[in-house]
Motif scaffolding. Sequence first.
Motif, mmCIF file in Angstrom:
data_model
loop_
_atom_site.group_PDB
_atom_site.id
_atom_site.type_symbol
_atom_site.label_atom_id
_atom_site.label_comp_id
_atom_site.label_asym_id
_atom_site.label_seq_id
_atom_site.Cartn_x
_atom_site.Cartn_y
_atom_site.Cartn_z
ATOM 1 N N SER A 183 -6.011 -1.431 -2.690
ATOM 2 C CA SER A 183 -4.830 -2.273 -2.342
ATOM 3 C C SER A 183 -6.465 -3.836 -2.986
ATOM 4 N N ASP B 183 -0.369 5.581 -6.103
ATOM 5 C CA ASP B 183 -0.158 5.927 -5.091
ATOM 6 C C ASP B 183 0.512 6.695 -4.619
ATOM 7 N N ASN C 273 -5.606 12.091 5.317
ATOM 8 C CA ASN C 273 -4.704 10.915 5.475
ATOM 9 C C ASN C 273 -5.507 10.314 7.457
ATOM 10 N N ASP D 118 0.745 -0.927 0.117
ATOM 11 C CA ASP D 118 0.082 -0.224 -0.110
ATOM 12 C C ASP D 118 0.761 1.544 -0.087
ATOM 13 N N GLY D 119 1.991 1.362 -0.580
ATOM 14 C CA GLY D 119 3.297 2.388 -0.861
ATOM 15 C C GLY D 119 3.719 3.040 0.491
ATOM 16 N N GLU D 120 3.899 2.035 1.788
ATOM 17 C CA GLU D 120 4.540 2.988 3.049
ATOM 18 C C GLU D 120 4.901 1.792 3.832
ATOM 19 N N PRO E 100 -2.122 0.546 6.839
ATOM 20 C CA PRO E 100 -2.554 1.864 6.138
ATOM 21 C C PRO E 100 -4.512 1.384 6.019
ATOM 22 N N THR F 54 2.521 -0.524 -6.679
ATOM 23 C CA THR F 54 2.547 -0.769 -5.029
ATOM 24 C C THR F 54 3.817 -1.103 -4.905
ATOM 25 N N LYS G 187 -7.815 5.125 1.322
ATOM 26 C CA LYS G 187 -8.196 5.385 0.436
ATOM 27 C C LYS G 187 -6.573 4.193 -0.052
ATOM 28 N N SER G 188 -5.659 4.333 0.207
ATOM 29 C CA SER G 188 -4.790 2.913 -0.017
ATOM 30 C C SER G 188 -5.526 1.543 -0.468
#
Length: 654
Positions: A151, A275, A115, A32-34, A143, A170, A146-147
């Motif tokens: 996903s 993302d 966020n 999830d982009g983190e 996440p 991702t 949104k994320s």
Amino acid sequence: MPSDLAKKKAAKKKEAAKARQRPKKSEEVNGDGEQPEIEENGADSNGVGSLTKELDEFELRKTEARAVTGVLASHPNSTDVHISSLSLTFHGQELLADTSLELNSGRRYGLIGLNGTGNRLARTSVCLKAKSKQLIMLRFFRPLGKSMLLSAIGHREIPIPEHIDIYHLTREMAPSDKTALQCVMEVDEQRIMLEKEAERLAHEDSECEKLMELYERLEELDADKAEMRASRILHGLGFSTIMQQKKLKDFSGGWRMRVALARALFIKPFMLLLDEPTNHLDLDACVWLEEELKSFKRILVLISHSQDFLNGVCTNIIHLHQRKLKYYTGNYDQYVKTRAELEENQMKRFNWEQDQIAHMKNYIARFGHGSAKLARQAQSKEKTLQKMVASGLTERVVNDKPLIYYCTDSYSGLNKSCFLQTLSFYFPPCGKIPPPVIMVQNVSFKYSDNTPHIYKNLEFGIDLDTRVALVGPNGAGKSTLLKLLMGELLPTDGMIRKHSHVKIGRYHQHLTEQLELDLSPLEYMMKCFPEIKEKEEMRKIIGRYGLTGKQQVSPIRNLSDGQKCRVCFAWLAWQNPHMLFLDEPTNHLDIETIDALAEAINEFDGGMMLVSHDFRLIQQVAQEIWVCENQTITKWKSGILGYKEHLKSKIEKQ
């Protein structure tokens, strides 16, 4: 029998052998982009690539903890996706509830929302075994909103028809011996899938239009054209011809993320999920990507903190608010205008209804037991009131701006009271220093004798009224200039003179790595600023930057990336600098927080130099634009939007 000494020596040798096998610390981007933290050594010498399998296993566990329900409402062969009765939970936490997902072909959607929408859950820790058999600990921030929705779509947990292929960007590409160009051109799997789908549709007369689109995509993936297309995309994202032939293992994580983005654009899936795609890009690449995505003809869903980017790309906005998805036509600015009008009308209706209810209740209370005539009128009003309630009353508009708690002493000084206020950054007054504050005299710089000059013969001065944004292509030396002015780098030639009392506060992307992760934000700030003795006073200071309640006393390692950034801003502000050097300060911040930062910068009475890919922030705070290019600095005569138009025209010529 071996002696105790011999046993100890053998144990030490065994431990040393194990230590040699342990790989170096590495990082990967999760689904999830983190960024997960890898707390113990657990990857082999291939770095990030060796963790791919383990990360996939973690992603599987995460999807198992996620529950998604929804019903496909569109035709199974349609190119539009309509899902009704959509609900999404994660570890029992409800993120979406009985809402609808509507994605139409040819539309580009911006998915927005604060966020932390849906309440941030506790972080997840999981142990995985790497190839070295060493246990590693990966800690992820779960996440939200949104994320998580992206996903769930990317993993097809939502009932999306199989003929709609999905590409969810991702994570960065894993290091390898392949070149950047080779990685982008690896599309055999995609080509085979499209050929099978085309073969299936060839037997269905009703699907001619879709079949022609598949043939068009297959033609784009043709080997004769593939290399030229892949090279063009990489060039647009900042890769020179030499860099395109460079091995992926020689690139940093940010550049490998650009390669992953290039693959997504090259494949041109029917549904593309992005993302924060601009996080690793400079202004030039942001403008190129905006122009590229404008022509995306299928379904695009993107999350971005850049209002300017959303304005340039999106045809529609999806607002995730109170566990519902609300749809608006137009770009971000049009969404803001439409939403304001709708909320104004909603509040007018709400206030009118509340006035009517109060009036009827008052009438019923006064005359319900009066004369027969008045009692009948009171009964009539009571029935009207019941009908109003039964048919559903208009809800009060809920403000979704970020709110923070301030704890203050009451007037008596004995009791504590808390109240809510919108997020508000703050840089304390810095006092006056007579000019010149910093003088750059005939400065040249290069990193080594074997590399070309970054700058030659620079001459300029900056004072407390300086408000400058540094722009220019990647590698032109924007961050290098800030390091030179800070004294972190020394000029090859020339001299930089600074006022003896000037204090400079520099924010950069790696500042969060300097935080002491085992301390809480409160403990960290009390340690950095021992002159502030009272915890309540420090709580107020930290609260200004959006860290509240338990966040202030939780270990910093448990905070999200955005929350860590807020700790850094609090630390930076209370250094009480005369000059702010801000290098990409908007990463991990949402639009509302960026606006709060812009307001604080504008109220700050010191100087500021900014490097950012966010055009809107630059427009809000910069009075001058300096272009770093061709070993020198040139003042741009018009504003940042004029510079953006200049970049667009340059892209068109290329």
